[in-house]
Design an enzyme around this catalytic site. Structure first.
Site, PDB file in Angstrom:
ATOM      1  N   GLY A 175       0.872  -1.172   0.000  1.00 20.63           N
ATOM      2  CA  GLY A 175       0.000   0.000   0.000  1.00 20.63           C
ATOM      3  C   GLY A 175       0.901   1.210   0.000  1.00 20.63           C
ATOM      4  O   GLY A 175       2.046   1.136  -0.456  1.00 20.63           O
ATOM      5  N   GLU A 176       0.431   2.298   0.552  1.00 18.32           N
ATOM      6  CA  GLU A 176       1.244   3.513   0.583  1.00 18.32           C
ATOM      7  C   GLU A 176       1.807   3.722   1.989  1.00 18.32           C
ATOM      8  O   GLU A 176       1.050   3.912   2.941  1.00 18.32           O
ATOM      9  CB  GLU A 176       0.403   4.710   0.128  1.00 18.32           C
ATOM     10  CG  GLU A 176       0.030   4.641  -1.344  1.00 18.32           C
ATOM     11  CD  GLU A 176       1.254   4.464  -2.247  1.00 18.32           C
ATOM     12  OE1 GLU A 176       2.291   5.117  -1.993  1.00 18.32           O
ATOM     13  OE2 GLU A 176       1.199   3.666  -3.191  1.00 18.32           O
ATOM     14  N   SER A 177       3.139   3.704   2.108  1.00 16.23           N
ATOM     15  CA  SER A 177       3.741   3.764   3.444  1.00 16.23           C
ATOM     16  C   SER A 177       3.511   5.117   4.119  1.00 16.23           C
ATOM     17  O   SER A 177       3.405   5.200   5.343  1.00 16.23           O
ATOM     18  CB  SER A 177       5.232   3.434   3.373  1.00 16.23           C
ATOM     19  OG  SER A 177       5.888   4.277   2.454  1.00 16.23           O
ATOM     20  N   GLU A 228       1.627 -12.306  -3.173  1.00 17.21           N
ATOM     21  CA  GLU A 228       0.205 -12.513  -2.860  1.00 17.21           C
ATOM     22  C   GLU A 228      -0.690 -12.143  -4.041  1.00 17.21           C
ATOM     23  O   GLU A 228      -1.769 -12.693  -4.209  1.00 17.21           O
ATOM     24  CB  GLU A 228      -0.196 -11.744  -1.593  1.00 17.21           C
ATOM     25  CG  GLU A 228      -0.408 -10.239  -1.725  1.00 17.21           C
ATOM     26  CD  GLU A 228       0.900  -9.424  -1.716  1.00 17.21           C
ATOM     27  OE1 GLU A 228       1.985 -10.044  -1.651  1.00 17.21           O
ATOM     28  OE2 GLU A 228       0.819  -8.187  -1.795  1.00 17.21           O
ATOM     29  N   HIS A 272       5.431  -8.471  -4.385  1.00 20.78           N
ATOM     30  CA  HIS A 272       4.143  -9.053  -4.008  1.00 20.78           C
ATOM     31  C   HIS A 272       4.008 -10.426  -4.632  1.00 20.78           C
ATOM     32  O   HIS A 272       3.905 -10.535  -5.849  1.00 20.78           O
ATOM     33  CB  HIS A 272       3.002  -8.173  -4.513  1.00 20.78           C
ATOM     34  CG  HIS A 272       3.073  -6.772  -3.992  1.00 20.78           C
ATOM     35  ND1 HIS A 272       2.573  -6.421  -2.774  1.00 20.78           N
ATOM     36  CD2 HIS A 272       3.615  -5.657  -4.519  1.00 20.78           C
ATOM     37  CE1 HIS A 272       2.800  -5.129  -2.567  1.00 20.78           C
ATOM     38  NE2 HIS A 272       3.435  -4.643  -3.610  1.00 20.78           N
ATOM     39  N   ILE A 328       5.897  -3.336  -7.426  1.00 22.65           N
ATOM     40  CA  ILE A 328       5.014  -2.214  -7.713  1.00 22.65           C
ATOM     41  C   ILE A 328       5.552  -0.986  -6.985  1.00 22.65           C
ATOM     42  O   ILE A 328       5.458  -0.902  -5.762  1.00 22.65           O
ATOM     43  CB  ILE A 328       3.570  -2.490  -7.225  1.00 22.65           C
ATOM     44  CG1 ILE A 328       3.049  -3.826  -7.774  1.00 22.65           C
ATOM     45  CG2 ILE A 328       2.641  -1.340  -7.602  1.00 22.65           C
ATOM     46  CD1 ILE A 328       2.794  -3.858  -9.245  1.00 22.65           C
ATOM     47  N   ARG A 329       6.113  -0.040  -7.720  1.00 20.57           N
ATOM     48  CA  ARG A 329       6.713   1.155  -7.096  1.00 20.57           C
ATOM     49  C   ARG A 329       7.518   0.705  -5.853  1.00 20.57           C
ATOM     50  O   ARG A 329       7.412   1.284  -4.769  1.00 20.57           O
ATOM     51  CB  ARG A 329       5.624   2.158  -6.680  1.00 20.57           C
ATOM     52  CG  ARG A 329       5.033   2.951  -7.843  1.00 20.57           C
ATOM     53  CD  ARG A 329       3.765   3.726  -7.447  1.00 20.57           C
ATOM     54  NE  ARG A 329       3.890   4.484  -6.213  1.00 20.57           N
ATOM     55  CZ  ARG A 329       4.228   5.762  -6.117  1.00 20.57           C
ATOM     56  NH1 ARG A 329       4.455   6.466  -7.204  1.00 20.57           N
ATOM     57  NH2 ARG A 329       4.319   6.358  -4.963  1.00 20.57           N
ATOM     58  N   ARG A 365      12.557   4.441  -0.826  1.00 20.87           N
ATOM     59  CA  ARG A 365      11.201   4.230  -1.338  1.00 20.87           C
ATOM     60  C   ARG A 365      11.154   4.513  -2.829  1.00 20.87           C
ATOM     61  O   ARG A 365      11.846   5.382  -3.338  1.00 20.87           O
ATOM     62  CB  ARG A 365      10.216   5.127  -0.595  1.00 20.87           C
ATOM     63  CG  ARG A 365      10.104   4.694   0.865  1.00 20.87           C
ATOM     64  CD  ARG A 365       8.892   5.251   1.514  1.00 20.87           C
ATOM     65  NE  ARG A 365       8.914   6.699   1.498  1.00 20.87           N
ATOM     66  CZ  ARG A 365       7.826   7.450   1.662  1.00 20.87           C
ATOM     67  NH1 ARG A 365       6.654   6.894   1.807  1.00 20.87           N
ATOM     68  NH2 ARG A 365       7.921   8.747   1.673  1.00 20.87           N
ATOM     69  N   CYS A 377       6.386  -5.027   0.670  1.00 22.91           N
ATOM     70  CA  CYS A 377       6.456  -3.718   0.024  1.00 22.91           C
ATOM     71  C   CYS A 377       6.364  -2.580   1.051  1.00 22.91           C
ATOM     72  O   CYS A 377       7.319  -2.336   1.766  1.00 22.91           O
ATOM     73  CB  CYS A 377       5.389  -3.617  -1.061  1.00 22.91           C
ATOM     74  SG  CYS A 377       5.710  -2.301  -2.222  1.00 22.91           S
TER      75      CYS A 377
END
Lengths: 202, 294
Positions: A52-54, A180, A178, A142-143, A112, A83
């Site tokens: 997600g977004e840290s 998952e 990821h 992903i990013r 990041r 991530c």
């Protein structure tokens, strides 16, 4: 794979791909619980910090009074981060540090979006070393954060272009990719078999 | 070609997965982007004018000035999205060259092509598209969209059309799961999409890409309602920066999205926010002025 029917694994669910992790936990036969507030941590055997977004997760962890309870949990129980979850478990974030507060459970430094913005996200075939045997895995980056330093106590379980992508230290496991999202439960199974304390559950 | 196992497509959908459970906020300046990030937005949408201003000012609405987008990219670490006009391949390519993280091929801007949407498969950057019903959603997915959002009626502050679109999509998907093959062929024909895609939805009862809500969300309870109706995240356009107390409202909407089943938290988030955007009742808008029919 041991019987996990009596185990409950929580997933931090303030933002991110927590539902994918919940689905995976159920697939391997354990109970899953969303963790949105401190009370949700009670009685959990292990915890997953999802992608997600840290920045967002850091803000929401503080806003919902999860900082101390999570820090205590991470000190005492197994935790697996993917991530953004890896960023949260790391020692240091080398850029925009003020926006993320980490738990410092794994002695790594990360940058990041170290591989670039979304245009540079990719799927890579990586070799992972689990319990002494090598196998390949399709890994979605992903990013993704880039691991730029690993401490002496850190075990590197997979690398890509000479940077660690799957690491563990003590009770914590973390990947910057990821698996998952690919419906691949191998890392989760590895985590639950190796990091949960052995009990007399046979 | 529709290939959901295509690596590039997986990477695009992957970012949409990361945004789930979050709020994506429309911003027109770096200052607004900072407020959005500090409030807990999972991403920001860079645009020149928020939908309610586009509605009020009229004229042609286009892609934002690259300087605005760059300014926003520099100030936040969360993903930055930007809107292009429907069918405007070149605006989309420009946004891709600027490394925005997601493109919204949006009905809020004035369509550039009255007939075609952008073929999104050849792009490396992911696209989100709006829809009112399952047919629109599946056509956009066929064209390569990695995320679907409801259209709602943007710039109104009236959530009723987002609700209508969520309800519509969910109820048809549910009915697909019990349909015979003959009926599924009929659906594919009516929707002008492949039978394979229709079968995929019939099998899972879900879209093959994340499904978010947008259009008219103005309060914490509006955001919670969209989550209740199956949205996996929410977009907020004019609702934040056209209200009083923008930072507090932005935070409150984030709280309500994360805790959409916890009504005490939503109640507390809703306290003392001051006036929400004034808004317009969507049903009072003449058909020719609706943005969702684009």
């Amino acid at each position: 794979m041991r019987n996990l029917a009596d185990k409950t694994v929580g997933v931090l669910a303030v933002q991110g791909d927590f539902e994918q992790h919940i689905r995976q936990i159920k697939l391997v036969g354990a109970n899953a619980r969303e963790v949105k507030l401190p009370k949700d941590l009670a009685g959990l055997d292990a915890l997953i910090l999802p992608g997600g977004e840290s920045t967002t997760m850091t803000l929401l962890i503080d806003r919902f009074n999860l900082r101390e309870p999570l820090a205590n949990f991470i000190r005492s129980k197994p935790v697996y981060g993917t991530c953004a979850g890896m960023i949260l478990l790391s020692k240091r974030v080398l850029e925009n540090q003020a926006k993320v507060q980490t738990f410092g459970a794994i002695d790594i430094d990360v940058v990041r979006n170290g591989y670039g913005r979304q245009l540079f996200s990719s799927v890579e075939e990586i070799q992972i070393s689990l319990n002494g045997s090598l196998s390949s895995m399709a890994a979605l980056f992903i990013r993704a954060p880039k691991v730029v330093r690993t401490g002496k106590e850190v075990r590197i379980l997979a690398e890509l272009d000479k940077h660690a992508v799957l690491v563990s230290e003590g009770k914590c496991l973390a990947s910057n990719f990821h698996s998952e999202l690919e419906g691949d439960t191998r890392l989760l199974e590895f985590f639950l078999s190796n990091f949960l304390p052995q009990t007399d559950d046979n | 070609m529709i290939d959901f196992n295509d690596k590039q497509h997986k990477v695009k959908v992957g970012l949409a997965e990361m945004l789930k459970g979050g709020v994506i906020m429309d911003v027109t300046t770096p200052e607004q982007a900072k407020i959005a990030e500090e409030a807990g937005a999972a991403a920001v949408m860079a645009l020149e004018r928020v939908p309610s201003d586009i509605r009020a000012d009229g004229g042609v609405a286009r892609m934002a000035d690259p300087d605005i987008i760059d300014g926003i990219k520099q100030i936040v670490t969360i993903p930055v999205m930007a809107k292009c006009r429907i069918g405007h391949i070149s605006e989309a390519r420009v946004l891709e060259s600027m490394e925005v993280d997601f493109i919204d091929e949006s009905e809020v801007l004035t369509p550039a092509d009255e007939k075609y949407h952008v073929n999104k498969w050849p792009f490396k950057v992911p696209f989100v598209c709006g829809c009112r019903n399952l047919g629109e959603a599946l056509r956009r997915i066929s064209e390569g969209a990695a995320m679907i959002r409801t259209k709602g009626e943007a710039g109104t502050g009236d959530v009723s059309h987002a609700v209508k679109h969520l309800r519509e999509i969910n109820s048809i998907m549910k009915s697909l799961t019990v349909m015979s093959d003959e009926e599924l062929f009929g659906i594919a024909k009516d929707y002008r999409v492949s039978i394979d895609l229709v079968r995929m939805v019939a099998k899972t009862g879900k879209l093959p890409v994340p499904n978010f809500a947008a259009g008219g969300i103005a309060t914490p309870a509006d955001a919670a309602l969209c989550m209740e109706l199956g949205a996996e995240a929410v977009f907020v356009g004019s609702g934040i920066f056209k209200s009083n107390n923008e930072a507090e409202r932005a935070k409150a909407i984030v709280d309500a999205t994360t805790h959409w089943k916890d009504y005490t938290i939503i109640a507390n988030a809703s306290r003392g926010l001051g006036e929400a955007m004034k808004g317009i009742q969507a049903s009072a808008i003449p058909d020719e002025e609706l943005l969702q029919t684009r």
